[in-house]
Design an enzyme around this catalytic site. Structure first.
Site, PDB file in Angstrom:
ATOM      1  CD  GLU A 139      -2.737   1.130  -0.421  1.00 35.85           C
ATOM      2  OE1 GLU A 139      -2.116   1.579  -1.416  1.00 35.85           O
ATOM      3  OE2 GLU A 139      -3.874   0.660  -0.500  1.00 35.85           O
ATOM      4  CG  ASP A 185      -6.675   2.204  -4.188  1.00 32.63           C
ATOM      5  OD1 ASP A 185      -6.646   1.232  -4.990  1.00 32.63           O
ATOM      6  OD2 ASP A 185      -5.911   3.189  -4.304  1.00 32.63           O
TER       7      ASP A 185
END
Ligand SMILES: *[C@@H]1O[C@H](CO)[C@@H](O)[C@H](O)[C@H]1NC(C)=O
Ligand SMILES: *[C@@H]1O[C@H](CO)[C@@H](O)[C@H](O)[C@H]1NC(C)=O
Length: 342
Positions: free
Chosen positions: A229, A304
């Site tokens: 991430e 996401d």
């Protein structure tokens, strides 16, 4: 060379046709269990990942009437019954609606919904993979992979038993080494439960492709990297690790693992060979210890819901605990013995 391999494969086919499908004595998840790092998620449209698994591998939905079929294994511990899918999907189109978790934890992957990014489906949902676009062979018998185009994505947000926080974890995935792009991000693994980017270290997933927005390996790619991430990483240096090679094989297994100290590793190998190479093993990139894993699971997208990537997935697992290199070697030998071929 070509003649010899043609001859060998016809011999294999002839032998395979006359005998009942050989029950594999163990699957990758049996090997992880023996290493005290059991699978907490096991996904495959091609084969059982436990010798004792006799349930359905995945579910397809057909366009003609929206009916669904759970695609079973041919035998306990065996490969997918692609003939069942072929009959059901005859004369219409079929999509993979769900990929069942074989671990018993119920961590099934279903269509991902809107996150930071919208999918191309209704209400920002992602789309489903065409169930017929990635035929390959296991030991000479046809099975199907998950053919992911940009916009295709699967997810499990409420999981059971998957590592969170700084807990140790291991992952592997078998991909088509020849289908990729530079979009973000063709991932399989641990991601945010909210489908929103919640910051550095909130993911731990295997990535495959040629994206260079963050890290990269040697040559022009594609590379196996880790999506942690806010970045794809190939080692300690967030920009590049030249020990992470450009993948050249038709099938590639990527391994990512991290323990609860400041240790992670990136490994990989041609899925038709038993060798696993270590591309990186050592400290996490600055800012990535401790980790903040959330324990959702994704396939084909970023945490996401970034939907720019494409690729093909055949099988993958998530473990609890940090698997040893020896365990991963035994897993790679098991994958090689499954005889993936195009
Ligand atoms: C299948 O379901 C979709 C979504 O609900 C719907 O738009 C479509 O008309 C249905 N198709 C058939 C043949 O029932
Ligand atoms: C994590 O791995 C490193 C390197 O192998 C090792 O030194 C450390 O003890 C491990 N930590 C745990 C908690 O297992």
């Amino acid at each position: 060379m070509v003649l010899t391999s043609l001859l060998l494969s016809s011999v294999t086919l002839a032998l395979g046709a006359s005998a009942a499908p050989a029950a594999s004595s163990e699957g990758p998840c049996d090997i992880y269990a023996s290493g005290n790092t059991p699978c907490v998620a096991a996904h495959s449209t091609t084969r059982a990942l436990y010798s004792s698994y006799g349930g359905a591998l995945y579910q397809v939905i057909r366009s003609s009437d929206n009916a669904t079929l759970n695609v079973p294994v041919l035998s306990t511990g065996g490969i997918a019954n692609s003939g069942a899918q072929d009959s059901f999907c005859s004369g219409t189109s079929c999509y993979i609606k769900e990929i069942f978790d074989q671990s018993g934890k119920g961590n099934n992957l279903v269509r991902a919904t809107i996150g930071n990014f919208k999918g191309p489906g209704p209400n920002g949902e992602d789309i489903l993979a065409d169930a017929t676009k990635a035929p390959i062979y296991l030991n000479g018998k046809k099975v199907y992979g998950v053919y992911s185009t940009p916009g295709t994505g699967y997810r499990a947000d409420n999981t059971n038993g998957v590592a969170t926080g700084n807990d140790p974890e291991g992952l592997y995935a078998v991909f088509d080494g020849t289908r990729y792009n530079n979009g973000c991000c063709f991932d399989y693994g641990n991601a945010e439960t909210s489908a929103h980017d919640t910051g550095d270290g909130h993911m731990e997933a295997v990535y495959f492709g040629t994206n260079t927005n963050w890290g990269s390996g040697a040559g022009n790619g594609p590379w196996i990297m880790a999506d942690l991430e806010n970045g794809l990483f190939s080692g300690y240096n967030p920009k590049q690790n030249t020990n992470d090679p450009t993948v050249t094989s038709r099938f590639i297994t990527g391994y990512v693992k991290g323990n609860s100290s400041n240790q992670w590793a990136l490994r990989g190998g041609d899925s038709t060979q038993s060798t696993v190479s270590t591309y990186y093993s050592g400290a996490r990139p600055d800012g990535y210890y401790p980790m903040h894993k959330e324990g959702a699971l994704i396939l084909g997208i970023g945490g996401d819901n970034s939907v720019g990537a494409e690729g093909t997935f055949y099988e993958g697992v998530v473990t609890t605990g940090y698997p040893s290199d020896d365990t991963e070697s035994a897993v790679q030998a098991n994958i090689a013995a499954a005889k993936y071929s195009a």
